[in-house]
Design a protein around this motif. Structure first.
Motif, PDB file in Angstrom:
ATOM      1  N   LEU A   1      35.774 -11.329  61.626  1.00  0.00           N
ATOM      2  CA  LEU A   1      34.498 -11.558  60.949  1.00  0.00           C
ATOM      3  C   LEU A   1      34.014 -10.277  60.268  1.00  0.00           C
ATOM      4  O   LEU A   1      33.530 -10.308  59.133  1.00  0.00           O
ATOM      5  N   ILE A   2      34.139  -9.154  60.946  1.00  0.00           N
ATOM      6  CA  ILE A   2      33.725  -7.864  60.385  1.00  0.00           C
ATOM      7  C   ILE A   2      34.503  -7.549  59.108  1.00  0.00           C
ATOM      8  O   ILE A   2      33.970  -6.972  58.152  1.00  0.00           O
ATOM      9  N   LYS A   3      35.773  -7.942  59.061  1.00  0.00           N
ATOM     10  CA  LYS A   3      36.622  -7.641  57.900  1.00  0.00           C
ATOM     11  C   LYS A   3      36.513  -8.679  56.780  1.00  0.00           C
ATOM     12  O   LYS A   3      37.053  -8.464  55.692  1.00  0.00           O
ATOM     13  N   LEU A   4      35.829  -9.781  57.032  1.00  0.00           N
ATOM     14  CA  LEU A   4      35.850 -10.901  56.091  1.00  0.00           C
ATOM     15  C   LEU A   4      35.216 -10.581  54.746  1.00  0.00           C
ATOM     16  O   LEU A   4      35.718 -10.973  53.694  1.00  0.00           O
ATOM     17  N   TYR A   5      34.091  -9.862  54.759  1.00  0.00           N
ATOM     18  CA  TYR A   5      33.399  -9.478  53.524  1.00  0.00           C
ATOM     19  C   TYR A   5      33.065  -7.985  53.578  1.00  0.00           C
ATOM     20  O   TYR A   5      32.874  -7.429  54.672  1.00  0.00           O
ATOM     21  N   PRO A   6      32.948  -7.311  52.418  1.00  0.00           N
ATOM     22  CA  PRO A   6      32.491  -5.914  52.420  1.00  0.00           C
ATOM     23  C   PRO A   6      31.103  -5.826  53.049  1.00  0.00           C
ATOM     24  O   PRO A   6      30.243  -6.690  52.799  1.00  0.00           O
ATOM     25  N   LEU A   7      30.879  -4.793  53.856  1.00  0.00           N
ATOM     26  CA  LEU A   7      29.620  -4.671  54.592  1.00  0.00           C
ATOM     27  C   LEU A   7      28.715  -3.611  53.965  1.00  0.00           C
ATOM     28  O   LEU A   7      29.171  -2.595  53.448  1.00  0.00           O
ATOM     29  N   ASP A   8      27.402  -3.854  54.049  1.00  0.00           N
ATOM     30  CA  ASP A   8      26.402  -2.862  53.664  1.00  0.00           C
ATOM     31  C   ASP A   8      26.013  -2.056  54.892  1.00  0.00           C
ATOM     32  O   ASP A   8      26.063  -2.554  56.025  1.00  0.00           O
ATOM     33  N   GLU A   9      25.577  -0.830  54.664  1.00  0.00           N
ATOM     34  CA  GLU A   9      25.226   0.048  55.776  1.00  0.00           C
ATOM     35  C   GLU A   9      24.104  -0.510  56.650  1.00  0.00           C
ATOM     36  O   GLU A   9      24.037  -0.208  57.843  1.00  0.00           O
ATOM     37  N   GLU A  10      23.222  -1.301  56.066  1.00  0.00           N
ATOM     38  CA  GLU A  10      22.090  -1.837  56.821  1.00  0.00           C
ATOM     39  C   GLU A  10      22.384  -3.178  57.481  1.00  0.00           C
ATOM     40  O   GLU A  10      21.525  -3.738  58.165  1.00  0.00           O
ATOM     41  N   SER A  11      23.571  -3.700  57.290  1.00  0.00           N
ATOM     42  CA  SER A  11      23.899  -5.002  57.869  1.00  0.00           C
ATOM     43  C   SER A  11      24.112  -4.898  59.367  1.00  0.00           C
ATOM     44  O   SER A  11      24.519  -3.854  59.883  1.00  0.00           O
TER      45      SER A  11
ATOM     46  N   LEU B   1      26.458  -6.274  61.203  1.00  0.00           N
ATOM     47  CA  LEU B   1      27.861  -6.076  61.561  1.00  0.00           C
ATOM     48  C   LEU B   1      28.265  -4.613  61.407  1.00  0.00           C
ATOM     49  O   LEU B   1      29.006  -4.076  62.239  1.00  0.00           O
ATOM     50  N   TYR B   2      27.790  -3.981  60.350  1.00  0.00           N
ATOM     51  CA  TYR B   2      28.163  -2.579  60.135  1.00  0.00           C
ATOM     52  C   TYR B   2      27.541  -1.678  61.205  1.00  0.00           C
ATOM     53  O   TYR B   2      28.211  -0.784  61.740  1.00  0.00           O
TER      54      TYR B   2
ATOM     55  N   THR C   1      34.116   1.752  52.335  1.00  0.00           N
ATOM     56  CA  THR C   1      33.617   0.727  51.414  1.00  0.00           C
ATOM     57  C   THR C   1      32.100   0.616  51.498  1.00  0.00           C
ATOM     58  O   THR C   1      31.415   0.499  50.472  1.00  0.00           O
ATOM     59  N   ALA C   2      31.561   0.659  52.720  1.00  0.00           N
ATOM     60  CA  ALA C   2      30.108   0.588  52.898  1.00  0.00           C
ATOM     61  C   ALA C   2      29.420   1.787  52.243  1.00  0.00           C
ATOM     62  O   ALA C   2      28.362   1.646  51.618  1.00  0.00           O
TER      63      ALA C   2
END
Length: 395
Positions: free
Chosen positions: A199-209, A211-212, A237-238
């Motif tokens: 799930l963590i790898k599924l979409y690029p993450l933002d620093e405030e998300s 999951l990140y 990426t984040a």
């Protein structure tokens, strides 16, 4: 059910046998929509429909490189009645409305009565295209089956992750909606499992998300289990997403603080950092800094990167009328062409900048070469270049 299972077995069995095949590509039925469904009923097969338009570049690419592949041809010719339909002509216009085709290419798999079984789309390699056929041929894996289970209230991790994977090719907005639902229902303790990592790898993450933040709070555990390279890739990426966001906020101190930290990260991409910095100057109209720094980077971290040089040059082309900036951008575009003359966009960007700087002869030469390099794979882009050539000739 029986015919889809048979189709599934056919797609599996042909993968190892393509060397002996006599097929020269996917064979498409010639006839009306009504006739193709009659043919499918007679053959007891599903109908595969390639929904395309005459101007669609990815459609042309698939037709040239994937539809002609022996493995893809064996699979699709054995399993389906194949059909091509232009979504902007004849029966394609109503067909597009009926099946809600909103992007191209879209791939539909229909039963002999016209009921949608599976939907996908986009440019993709042969392996993925064959994998789609297998899903369409497996009653448990089709988009219609997954959608039905979802609409009936099932929310298992397995279902939602499979549903997202399919929607990403056909309905990105819905895919994000289901993804957010999956994130919300996944507890922190489950994020430490293999499912959580997926799930963590599924979409690029933002620093405030969420999951990140969880990933960073438990970085040691994730590194121990999945390796530092994978975790750092997500972190990088984040950071790049945060830097891109900071460009638009024009907070100079925050931007350069972040950029400096990014440059000191392990395995940081110096070319990407340079590209981001140059885009900051252009976005915030610091043209003196752009010209000075761009000259330096063109001979250092970007000197062998035609794609970034061309990308920055086009960014200038679309953002400013400042002559010094455009001259520097033109020099970078020319450098990109010298590095890689087989890339159409390098030549077209260079041609447009020459035209904007009133260099008629060089603009015309570059535009004509870009047309030759492009060929017939992207009719829409070809039309743009032809229009540019007309404007250059009229100078």
């Amino acid at each position: 059910m029986k015919k889809t299972i048979i189709a599934f077995l056919l797609c599996v069995s042909v993968v190892g046998a393509h060397a002996q095949s006599e097929y020269k590509g996917i064979m498409f039925f010639q006839g009306t929509v009504k006739e193709v469904f009659a043919k499918a009923k007679q053959a007891n097969k599903l109908v595969f429909v390639d929904c395309y338009t005459s101007w669609c570049g990815p459609c042309k690419w698939m037709e040239k490189y994937v539809f002609t592949n022996d493995t893809a041809a064996n699979c699709y010719n054995n399993a389906f009645v194949n059909y091509k339909l232009d979504m902007e002509k004849g029966e394609g216009i109503d067909f597009r409305k009926q099946y809600e085709v909103n992007s191209f290419p879209t791939y539909l798999f229909l039963d002999a009565n016209g009921k949608l079984v599976h939907k996908s789309g986009g440019r993709m390699p042969t392996t993925e295209f064959v994998a789609i056929a297998r899903k369409a041929s497996n009653p448990q894996e089709t988009s219609s089956a997954l959608e039905s289970r979802y609409n009936n209230g099932e929310r298992s991790f397995e279902l939602l992750s499979k549903y997202i994977a399919i929607l990403k090719n056909s309905n990105r907005e819905k895919a994000l909606s289901v993804y957010n639902e999956l994130v919300t229902q996944t507890a922190d303790k489950d994020l430490l499992t293999d499912n959580g990592w997926a799930l963590i790898k599924l979409y690029p993450l933002d620093e405030e998300s969420r999951l990140y933040k969880f990933l960073m709070a438990n970085k040691v555990q994730f590194v121990n289990k999945y390796g530092s390279e994978e975790v750092e890739k997500i972190q990088r990426t984040a950071t790049e997403r945060a830097l891109n966001s900071a460009i638009y906020k024009n907070d100079k101190d925050d931007f350069f603080k972040r950029l400096e930290a990014y440059r000191h990260e392990k395995n940081a991409d110096g070319g990407t950092a340079a590209e981001i910095e140059l885009r900051y100057y252009i976005r915030n109209k610091d043209y003196l800094s752009f010209v000075k720094v761009a000259k330096h980077y063109s001979h250092t971290v970007l000197k062998a990167d035609d794609s970034k040089l061309s990308f920055i040059a086009r960014n200038c082309l679309n953002s400013t009328e400042d002559k010094e900036v455009l001259q520097q951008a033109c020099a970078m575009a020319r450098q990109a062409v010298e590095l890689n003359g087989k890339e159409f966009s390098n030549y077209s960007t260079y041609a447009e900048l020459c035209y904007k700087l009133n260099n008629k002869n060089e603009a015309l030469r570059a535009a004509q070469i870009s047309l030759q390099v492009l060929g017939d794979e992207n009719p829409k882009a070809k039309k743009r270049v032809e229009s540019l050539i007309e404007k250059i000739q009229a100078m």
